[in-house]
Design a protein around this motif. Structure first.
Motif, PDB file in Angstrom:
ATOM      1  N   ILE A   1      -2.357  24.643 -14.008  1.00  0.00           N
ATOM      2  CA  ILE A   1      -1.609  23.641 -13.274  1.00  0.00           C
ATOM      3  C   ILE A   1      -0.169  24.111 -13.109  1.00  0.00           C
ATOM      4  O   ILE A   1       0.489  24.477 -14.062  1.00  0.00           O
ATOM      5  CB  ILE A   1      -1.625  22.286 -14.007  1.00  0.00           C
ATOM      6  N   GLU A   2       0.318  24.109 -11.899  1.00  0.00           N
ATOM      7  CA  GLU A   2       1.690  24.498 -11.666  1.00  0.00           C
ATOM      8  C   GLU A   2       2.625  23.411 -12.176  1.00  0.00           C
ATOM      9  O   GLU A   2       2.347  22.222 -12.096  1.00  0.00           O
ATOM     10  CB  GLU A   2       1.935  24.719 -10.164  1.00  0.00           C
ATOM     11  N   GLN A   3       3.758  23.840 -12.693  1.00  0.00           N
ATOM     12  CA  GLN A   3       4.738  22.890 -13.181  1.00  0.00           C
ATOM     13  C   GLN A   3       5.535  22.332 -12.008  1.00  0.00           C
ATOM     14  O   GLN A   3       6.095  23.080 -11.212  1.00  0.00           O
ATOM     15  CB  GLN A   3       5.676  23.583 -14.182  1.00  0.00           C
ATOM     16  N   MET A   4       5.598  21.039 -11.897  1.00  0.00           N
ATOM     17  CA  MET A   4       6.327  20.381 -10.826  1.00  0.00           C
ATOM     18  C   MET A   4       6.696  18.984 -11.296  1.00  0.00           C
ATOM     19  O   MET A   4       6.263  18.531 -12.337  1.00  0.00           O
ATOM     20  CB  MET A   4       5.476  20.328  -9.547  1.00  0.00           C
ATOM     21  N   SER A   5       7.512  18.311 -10.511  1.00  0.00           N
ATOM     22  CA  SER A   5       7.907  16.945 -10.842  1.00  0.00           C
ATOM     23  C   SER A   5       7.392  16.027  -9.742  1.00  0.00           C
ATOM     24  O   SER A   5       8.075  15.794  -8.736  1.00  0.00           O
ATOM     25  CB  SER A   5       9.436  16.843 -10.960  1.00  0.00           C
ATOM     26  N   PRO A   6       6.188  15.529  -9.865  1.00  0.00           N
ATOM     27  CA  PRO A   6       5.601  14.715  -8.811  1.00  0.00           C
ATOM     28  C   PRO A   6       6.296  13.369  -8.693  1.00  0.00           C
ATOM     29  O   PRO A   6       6.844  12.839  -9.653  1.00  0.00           O
ATOM     30  CB  PRO A   6       4.155  14.540  -9.286  1.00  0.00           C
ATOM     31  N   VAL A   7       6.264  12.837  -7.480  1.00  0.00           N
ATOM     32  CA  VAL A   7       6.776  11.493  -7.256  1.00  0.00           C
ATOM     33  C   VAL A   7       5.665  10.522  -7.631  1.00  0.00           C
ATOM     34  O   VAL A   7       4.579  10.561  -7.053  1.00  0.00           O
ATOM     35  CB  VAL A   7       7.190  11.306  -5.779  1.00  0.00           C
ATOM     36  N   VAL A   8       5.937   9.675  -8.603  1.00  0.00           N
ATOM     37  CA  VAL A   8       4.894   8.802  -9.140  1.00  0.00           C
ATOM     38  C   VAL A   8       5.305   7.344  -9.000  1.00  0.00           C
ATOM     39  O   VAL A   8       6.430   6.973  -9.345  1.00  0.00           O
ATOM     40  CB  VAL A   8       4.637   9.122 -10.636  1.00  0.00           C
ATOM     41  N   ARG A   9       4.395   6.529  -8.514  1.00  0.00           N
ATOM     42  CA  ARG A   9       4.612   5.080  -8.481  1.00  0.00           C
ATOM     43  C   ARG A   9       3.939   4.494  -9.705  1.00  0.00           C
ATOM     44  O   ARG A   9       2.728   4.607  -9.870  1.00  0.00           O
ATOM     45  CB  ARG A   9       4.034   4.471  -7.202  1.00  0.00           C
ATOM     46  N   ASP A  10       4.736   3.870 -10.558  1.00  0.00           N
ATOM     47  CA  ASP A  10       4.209   3.339 -11.818  1.00  0.00           C
ATOM     48  C   ASP A  10       4.748   1.930 -12.058  1.00  0.00           C
ATOM     49  O   ASP A  10       5.447   1.668 -13.035  1.00  0.00           O
ATOM     50  CB  ASP A  10       4.596   4.272 -12.969  1.00  0.00           C
ATOM     51  N   PRO A  11       4.415   0.980 -11.169  1.00  0.00           N
ATOM     52  CA  PRO A  11       4.930  -0.387 -11.321  1.00  0.00           C
ATOM     53  C   PRO A  11       4.360  -1.112 -12.532  1.00  0.00           C
ATOM     54  O   PRO A  11       4.915  -2.124 -12.961  1.00  0.00           O
ATOM     55  CB  PRO A  11       4.495  -1.067 -10.014  1.00  0.00           C
ATOM     56  N   PHE A  12       3.259  -0.612 -13.075  1.00  0.00           N
ATOM     57  CA  PHE A  12       2.629  -1.256 -14.225  1.00  0.00           C
ATOM     58  C   PHE A  12       2.962  -0.546 -15.531  1.00  0.00           C
ATOM     59  O   PHE A  12       2.223  -0.668 -16.514  1.00  0.00           O
ATOM     60  CB  PHE A  12       1.109  -1.292 -14.040  1.00  0.00           C
ATOM     61  N   GLU A  13       4.071   0.183 -15.570  1.00  0.00           N
ATOM     62  CA  GLU A  13       4.389   0.998 -16.737  1.00  0.00           C
ATOM     63  C   GLU A  13       4.378   0.218 -18.051  1.00  0.00           C
ATOM     64  O   GLU A  13       3.834   0.717 -19.052  1.00  0.00           O
ATOM     65  CB  GLU A  13       5.731   1.710 -16.562  1.00  0.00           C
ATOM     66  N   PRO A  14       4.975  -0.980 -18.130  1.00  0.00           N
ATOM     67  CA  PRO A  14       4.932  -1.702 -19.413  1.00  0.00           C
ATOM     68  C   PRO A  14       3.502  -1.936 -19.917  1.00  0.00           C
ATOM     69  O   PRO A  14       3.211  -1.739 -21.103  1.00  0.00           O
ATOM     70  CB  PRO A  14       5.641  -3.029 -19.099  1.00  0.00           C
ATOM     71  N   VAL A  15       2.620  -2.352 -19.020  1.00  0.00           N
ATOM     72  CA  VAL A  15       1.227  -2.576 -19.401  1.00  0.00           C
ATOM     73  C   VAL A  15       0.537  -1.250 -19.693  1.00  0.00           C
ATOM     74  O   VAL A  15      -0.218  -1.123 -20.661  1.00  0.00           O
ATOM     75  CB  VAL A  15       0.470  -3.333 -18.289  1.00  0.00           C
ATOM     76  N   ASN A  16       0.818  -0.255 -18.856  1.00  0.00           N
ATOM     77  CA  ASN A  16       0.216   1.064 -19.061  1.00  0.00           C
ATOM     78  C   ASN A  16       0.577   1.649 -20.423  1.00  0.00           C
ATOM     79  O   ASN A  16      -0.242   2.307 -21.069  1.00  0.00           O
ATOM     80  CB  ASN A  16       0.660   2.031 -17.960  1.00  0.00           C
ATOM     81  N   ARG A  17       1.810   1.432 -20.854  1.00  0.00           N
ATOM     82  CA  ARG A  17       2.224   1.982 -22.149  1.00  0.00           C
ATOM     83  C   ARG A  17       1.505   1.296 -23.310  1.00  0.00           C
ATOM     84  O   ARG A  17       1.204   1.927 -24.324  1.00  0.00           O
ATOM     85  CB  ARG A  17       3.742   1.866 -22.308  1.00  0.00           C
ATOM     86  N   VAL A  18       1.223   0.022 -23.165  1.00  0.00           N
ATOM     87  CA  VAL A  18       0.445  -0.677 -24.192  1.00  0.00           C
ATOM     88  C   VAL A  18      -0.966  -0.095 -24.251  1.00  0.00           C
ATOM     89  O   VAL A  18      -1.506   0.165 -25.335  1.00  0.00           O
ATOM     90  CB  VAL A  18       0.393  -2.186 -23.901  1.00  0.00           C
ATOM     91  N   ILE A  19      -1.566   0.119 -23.079  1.00  0.00           N
ATOM     92  CA  ILE A  19      -2.898   0.704 -23.028  1.00  0.00           C
ATOM     93  C   ILE A  19      -2.871   2.132 -23.565  1.00  0.00           C
ATOM     94  O   ILE A  19      -3.812   2.576 -24.244  1.00  0.00           O
ATOM     95  CB  ILE A  19      -3.435   0.677 -21.589  1.00  0.00           C
ATOM     96  N   PHE A  20      -1.782   2.862 -23.279  1.00  0.00           N
ATOM     97  CA  PHE A  20      -1.651   4.226 -23.790  1.00  0.00           C
ATOM     98  C   PHE A  20      -1.688   4.234 -25.320  1.00  0.00           C
ATOM     99  O   PHE A  20      -2.341   5.085 -25.932  1.00  0.00           O
ATOM    100  CB  PHE A  20      -0.353   4.852 -23.296  1.00  0.00           C
ATOM    101  N   LYS A  21      -0.985   3.312 -25.946  1.00  0.00           N
ATOM    102  CA  LYS A  21      -0.976   3.241 -27.410  1.00  0.00           C
ATOM    103  C   LYS A  21      -2.372   2.926 -27.947  1.00  0.00           C
ATOM    104  O   LYS A  21      -2.793   3.488 -28.973  1.00  0.00           O
ATOM    105  CB  LYS A  21       0.021   2.185 -27.885  1.00  0.00           C
ATOM    106  N   PHE A  22      -3.068   2.030 -27.267  1.00  0.00           N
ATOM    107  CA  PHE A  22      -4.438   1.713 -27.669  1.00  0.00           C
ATOM    108  C   PHE A  22      -5.338   2.935 -27.551  1.00  0.00           C
ATOM    109  O   PHE A  22      -6.091   3.272 -28.472  1.00  0.00           O
ATOM    110  CB  PHE A  22      -4.988   0.568 -26.811  1.00  0.00           C
ATOM    111  N   ASN A  23      -5.266   3.622 -26.393  1.00  0.00           N
ATOM    112  CA  ASN A  23      -6.082   4.812 -26.187  1.00  0.00           C
ATOM    113  C   ASN A  23      -5.736   5.910 -27.185  1.00  0.00           C
ATOM    114  O   ASN A  23      -6.622   6.602 -27.704  1.00  0.00           O
ATOM    115  CB  ASN A  23      -5.907   5.341 -24.764  1.00  0.00           C
TER     116      ASN A  23
END
Length: 253
Positions: free
Chosen positions: A43-65
């Motif tokens: 995978i080439e290193q790059m800084s993709p433009v990411v839409r993450d409007p659900f980041e607070p919820v996603n981070r909770v799920i990340f901790k669970f996972n």
């Protein structure tokens, strides 16, 4: 085979009309990968433009996972490696990879990658017969049946110009996007072992297929996840960016 392809395309057409067309999804610049694809090398290193409007919820799920991967999947993976001889591990891996052919085949067909579709069909036929249900891979010895890149229906949607939409972290399953969440439903529609469109009524067969696939793939997935997490200042961001990087490359391939 012809009847199965026809039925699969019919299911996908219905899903497309019901789930994709009404949304009028705009085209964004993000991408998607599965947990297995995410940690593949190259995978080439790059800084993709990411839409993450659900980041607070996603981070909770990340901790669970994260807890689940390290405290449940990791011990299971290590136990599986310990009790299973390496040659047998390889056979099991071959078997489940062979069963994943329908999704890859339809992914190739929907993108018009006819060489890939022919290779997938030829490899499946050869590995399923001479290879004893896919436990062995005699197709690797055939020069004109080289293994094509893994394709899925989410990639097909991306190649048609549908943007990914916002980043979504799914409990247990890991990273996805709104577009590829629809792609996952499409993948299930053409997989004869998975609900709601399973071709097998026996729940024992479906359960064995699902649990077996997770067990066989768990060692490599856990190892890659631990490697990613150990070298990242913010594992959540590393997971998210790696996800978009790989999928973008896969769609452009």
């Amino acid at each position: 085979m012809k009847n199965w392809i026809t039925k699969s395309l019919y299911k996908l057409s219905a899903l497309f009309v019901l789930c994709v067309v009404p949304l009028g999804l705009p085209v964004y610049s993000e991408s998607y990968v599965t947990m297995e694809d995410l940690f593949d090398e190259g995978i080439e290193q790059m800084s993709p433009v990411v839409r993450d409007p659900f980041e607070p919820v996603n981070r909770v799920i990340f901790k669970f996972n994260d807890f689940l991967y390290l405290n449940v999947f990791n011990p299971v993976a290590r136990t599986y490696e310990w009790v299973t001889p390496d040659p047998l591990e390889k056979r099991f891996s071959n078997f489940f990879e062979n069963l994943g052919t329908p999704v890859r085949l339809v992914g190739n067909i929907l993108q018009g990658k006819w060489d890939g579709a022919l290779n997938e069909s030829g490899r499946f036929l050869l590995n399923s017969t001479i290879g004893i249900a896919g436990l062995h891979r005699p197709a690797d010895e055939v020069s004109f049946l080289e293994q094509p890149a893994k394709e899925d229906i989410g990639q097909a949607l991306g190649s048609w110009g549908f943007g990914d939409g916002p980043y979504i972290l799914i409990p247990v399953l890991g990273p996805s996007s709104f577009r590829d969440l629809i792609g996952r439903v499409g993948d299930r529609a053409v997989d004869p072992f998975k609900l709601p469109f399973a071709e097998f009524d026996e729940w024992e067969v479906r359960t064995a297929y699902g649990v077996g696939g997770i067990l066989v793939n768990s060692p490599s997935l856990v190892d890659r996840y631990k490697q990613m997490k150990g070298g990242a200042l913010d594992p959540y961001i590393a997971l998210r960016n790696g996800y978009f990087q790989y999928r973008d490359a896969a769609i452009k391939e």
